[in-house]
Enzyme design. Structure first.
Site, PDB file in Angstrom:
ATOM      1  N   SER A 144       0.872  -1.177   0.000  1.00 36.93           N
ATOM      2  CA  SER A 144       0.000   0.000   0.000  1.00 36.93           C
ATOM      3  C   SER A 144       0.903   1.219   0.000  1.00 36.93           C
ATOM      4  O   SER A 144       2.101   1.106   0.333  1.00 36.93           O
ATOM      5  CB  SER A 144      -0.845  -0.022   1.279  1.00 36.93           C
ATOM      6  OG  SER A 144      -1.436   1.233   1.517  1.00 36.93           O
ATOM      7  N   TYR A 157      -2.220  -1.467  10.356  1.00 40.73           N
ATOM      8  CA  TYR A 157      -2.146  -1.576   8.894  1.00 40.73           C
ATOM      9  C   TYR A 157      -0.805  -1.064   8.380  1.00 40.73           C
ATOM     10  O   TYR A 157      -0.140  -1.721   7.571  1.00 40.73           O
ATOM     11  CB  TYR A 157      -3.300  -0.768   8.283  1.00 40.73           C
ATOM     12  CG  TYR A 157      -3.493  -0.943   6.796  1.00 40.73           C
ATOM     13  CD1 TYR A 157      -4.114  -2.079   6.286  1.00 40.73           C
ATOM     14  CD2 TYR A 157      -3.095   0.041   5.902  1.00 40.73           C
ATOM     15  CE1 TYR A 157      -4.321  -2.230   4.922  1.00 40.73           C
ATOM     16  CE2 TYR A 157      -3.303  -0.104   4.538  1.00 40.73           C
ATOM     17  CZ  TYR A 157      -3.917  -1.242   4.049  1.00 40.73           C
ATOM     18  OH  TYR A 157      -4.119  -1.386   2.701  1.00 40.73           O
TER      19      TYR A 157
HETATM   20  P1  NAD Z   1     -11.726  -6.363  -0.325  1.00 35.42           P
HETATM   21  O1  NAD Z   1     -12.297  -6.289   1.041  1.00 35.42           O
HETATM   22  O2  NAD Z   1     -12.538  -5.953  -1.493  1.00 35.42           O
HETATM   23  O3  NAD Z   1     -11.165  -7.831  -0.598  1.00 35.42           O
HETATM   24  C1  NAD Z   1     -10.367  -8.494   0.336  1.00 35.42           C
HETATM   25  C2  NAD Z   1     -10.609  -9.979   0.214  1.00 35.42           C
HETATM   26  O4  NAD Z   1      -9.742 -10.635   1.158  1.00 35.42           O
HETATM   27  C3  NAD Z   1     -12.052 -10.388   0.552  1.00 35.42           C
HETATM   28  O5  NAD Z   1     -12.583 -11.210  -0.479  1.00 35.42           O
HETATM   29  C4  NAD Z   1     -11.901 -11.144   1.858  1.00 35.42           C
HETATM   30  O6  NAD Z   1     -12.839 -12.211   2.017  1.00 35.42           O
HETATM   31  C5  NAD Z   1     -10.481 -11.678   1.741  1.00 35.42           C
HETATM   32  N1  NAD Z   1      -9.911 -12.030   3.043  1.00 35.42           N
HETATM   33  C6  NAD Z   1      -9.957 -11.338   4.195  1.00 35.42           C
HETATM   34  N2  NAD Z   1      -9.360 -12.026   5.176  1.00 35.42           N
HETATM   35  C7  NAD Z   1      -8.921 -13.192   4.625  1.00 35.42           C
HETATM   36  C8  NAD Z   1      -8.226 -14.327   5.134  1.00 35.42           C
HETATM   37  N3  NAD Z   1      -7.906 -14.436   6.441  1.00 35.42           N
HETATM   38  N4  NAD Z   1      -7.927 -15.328   4.283  1.00 35.42           N
HETATM   39  C9  NAD Z   1      -8.283 -15.254   2.967  1.00 35.42           C
HETATM   40  N5  NAD Z   1      -8.946 -14.220   2.435  1.00 35.42           N
HETATM   41  C10 NAD Z   1      -9.264 -13.197   3.270  1.00 35.42           C
HETATM   42  O7  NAD Z   1     -10.361  -5.493  -0.232  1.00 35.42           O
HETATM   43  P2  NAD Z   1      -9.405  -4.852  -1.369  1.00 35.42           P
HETATM   44  O8  NAD Z   1      -9.569  -3.383  -1.268  1.00 35.42           O
HETATM   45  O9  NAD Z   1      -9.559  -5.546  -2.650  1.00 35.42           O
HETATM   46  O10 NAD Z   1      -7.984  -5.172  -0.713  1.00 35.42           O
HETATM   47  C11 NAD Z   1      -7.113  -6.166  -1.211  1.00 35.42           C
HETATM   48  C12 NAD Z   1      -5.699  -5.853  -0.747  1.00 35.42           C
HETATM   49  O11 NAD Z   1      -5.307  -4.582  -1.265  1.00 35.42           O
HETATM   50  C13 NAD Z   1      -5.535  -5.765   0.765  1.00 35.42           C
HETATM   51  O12 NAD Z   1      -4.301  -6.347   1.130  1.00 35.42           O
HETATM   52  C14 NAD Z   1      -5.505  -4.266   1.012  1.00 35.42           C
HETATM   53  O13 NAD Z   1      -4.811  -3.931   2.177  1.00 35.42           O
HETATM   54  C15 NAD Z   1      -4.775  -3.809  -0.226  1.00 35.42           C
HETATM   55  N6  NAD Z   1      -4.951  -2.401  -0.551  1.00 35.42           N
HETATM   56  C16 NAD Z   1      -6.195  -1.925  -0.798  1.00 35.42           C
HETATM   57  C17 NAD Z   1      -6.330  -0.580  -1.097  1.00 35.42           C
HETATM   58  C18 NAD Z   1      -7.668   0.006  -1.389  1.00 35.42           C
HETATM   59  O14 NAD Z   1      -7.754   1.245  -1.416  1.00 35.42           O
HETATM   60  N7  NAD Z   1      -8.705  -0.767  -1.611  1.00 35.42           N
HETATM   61  C19 NAD Z   1      -5.207   0.261  -1.170  1.00 35.42           C
HETATM   62  C20 NAD Z   1      -3.962  -0.271  -0.912  1.00 35.42           C
HETATM   63  C21 NAD Z   1      -3.839  -1.615  -0.603  1.00 35.42           C
END
Ligand code: NAD
Length: 262
Positions: A144, A157
């Site tokens: 991130s 985080y």
């Molecule tokens: P999201 O909530 O849409 O998807 C996350 C997925 O991870 C979900 O399907 C959830 O069921 C799954 N998950 C959660 N805990 C789990 C576990 N213990 N085992 C297996 N699966 C699990 O979130 P997203 O925004 O797509 O985020 C995905 C990644 O991107 C994360 O690591 C997040 O920190 C990172 N990220 C997101 C953003 C953003 O703005 N959305 C920015 C930077 C980084």
């Protein structure tokens, strides 16, 4: 896009939603066989079915990335059925926001378990197959902007996302002998369910409106006031997953609309 993944087997964690689903979809379009893994089997299978309907090779698999035995079992199963694991995208993530003095130890441990234990356990299981198979591979962590920057309310985080840089750097050093490369892709805010949930939470904690959270907190540091898109992330990941050799191994790549410039 010219970078193809035909004949490659990819495991994407947290792939039933958001960024992980977009990466898995892109990989399937690029010709990979994709294990769409998530906590929830039905959601993973539904996502994989969409990819298959579009002509890709994908299947859903339940895998809680914090469960050592479950991770080993799922990744061993992928390798046994499909011959190898060539690409791992460690993407599963959650968010819990709170000021440090109110952060419960339980929440802290949960955050570190999903982001750091999950990255370690899936890496270990995948590289065992990558090393044994002699085909090399790529491990890509979803970091991130918070792998490089801090924001209020995000102690666990930010700590966890910084930690991924360390794991990727060590894997670069260890994996090179086996042609295994590591990368961290670091997005700014992407409009996914994870972010939608944070908007009212941050508004409450910071005492500002939801519009101000989006404009000032989430997008205020970007050069264009834009969210990063899942397509921008997937395209970056595909480039790294298909890039041959060690030129970029161990590095992190900001996809942040100028929020953080290295
Ligand atoms: P999201 O909530 O849409 O998807 C996350 C997925 O991870 C979900 O399907 C959830 O069921 C799954 N998950 C959660 N805990 C789990 C576990 N213990 N085992 C297996 N699966 C699990 O979130 P997203 O925004 O797509 O985020 C995905 C990644 O991107 C994360 O690591 C997040 O920190 C990172 N990220 C997101 C953003 C953003 O703005 N959305 C920015 C930077 C980084």
């Amino acid at each position: 896009m010219t970078e193809r993944l035909d004949g490659k087997v990819a495991v994407v964690t947290g792939a039933a939603s958001g960024i992980g689903k977009a990466i898995a979809t892109d990989f399937a379009q690029a010709g990979a066989t994709v294990a769409v893994t998530d906590l929830n089997l039905a959601a993973a299978e539904a996502a994989a079915a969409e990819m298959t309907a579009a002509g890709g090779k994908a299947f859903g698999l339940v895998m809680d990335v914090t469960d050592e035995a479950a991770v080993d079992r799922a990744i061993d199963e992928v390798a046994a059925k499909h011959g190898s694991v060539d690409v791992l995208v460690s993407n599963a993530g959650i968010q819990i926001v709170n000021p440090i003095e109110q952060f419960t130890f339980r929440d802290w441990k949960k955050m570190l378990a999903v982001h750091l234990d999950g990255a370690f356990l899936t890496t270990r299981a995948a590289v065992r197959h990558m090393y044994a198979g002699g085909r090399g591979g790529a491990v890509i962590y979803i970091g991130s902007v918070h792998s490089h920057e801090a924001s209020a309310l995000k102690s666990a985080y930010v700590t966890a996302k910084h930690g991924l840089l360390g794991l990727a750097r060590v894997l670069a050093k260890e994996g090179a002998a086996h042609d295994v490369r590591s990368y961290v892709v670091c997005p700014s805010y992407v409009r996914t369910p994870l972010v939608d949930k944070q908007i009212p939470e941050q508004a409450r904690e910071l005492g500002i409106s939801e519009e101000e959270v989006v404009r000032d907190v989430m997008l205020g540091e970007t050069v264009d006031g834009e969210f990063t898109t899942v397509e921008e992330i997937a395209r970056t990941i595909r480039f790294l997953a298909t890039f041959p050799g060690n030129a970029f191994t161990g590095q992190s790549f900001l996809v942040s609309h100028g929020w953080h410039i290295q």
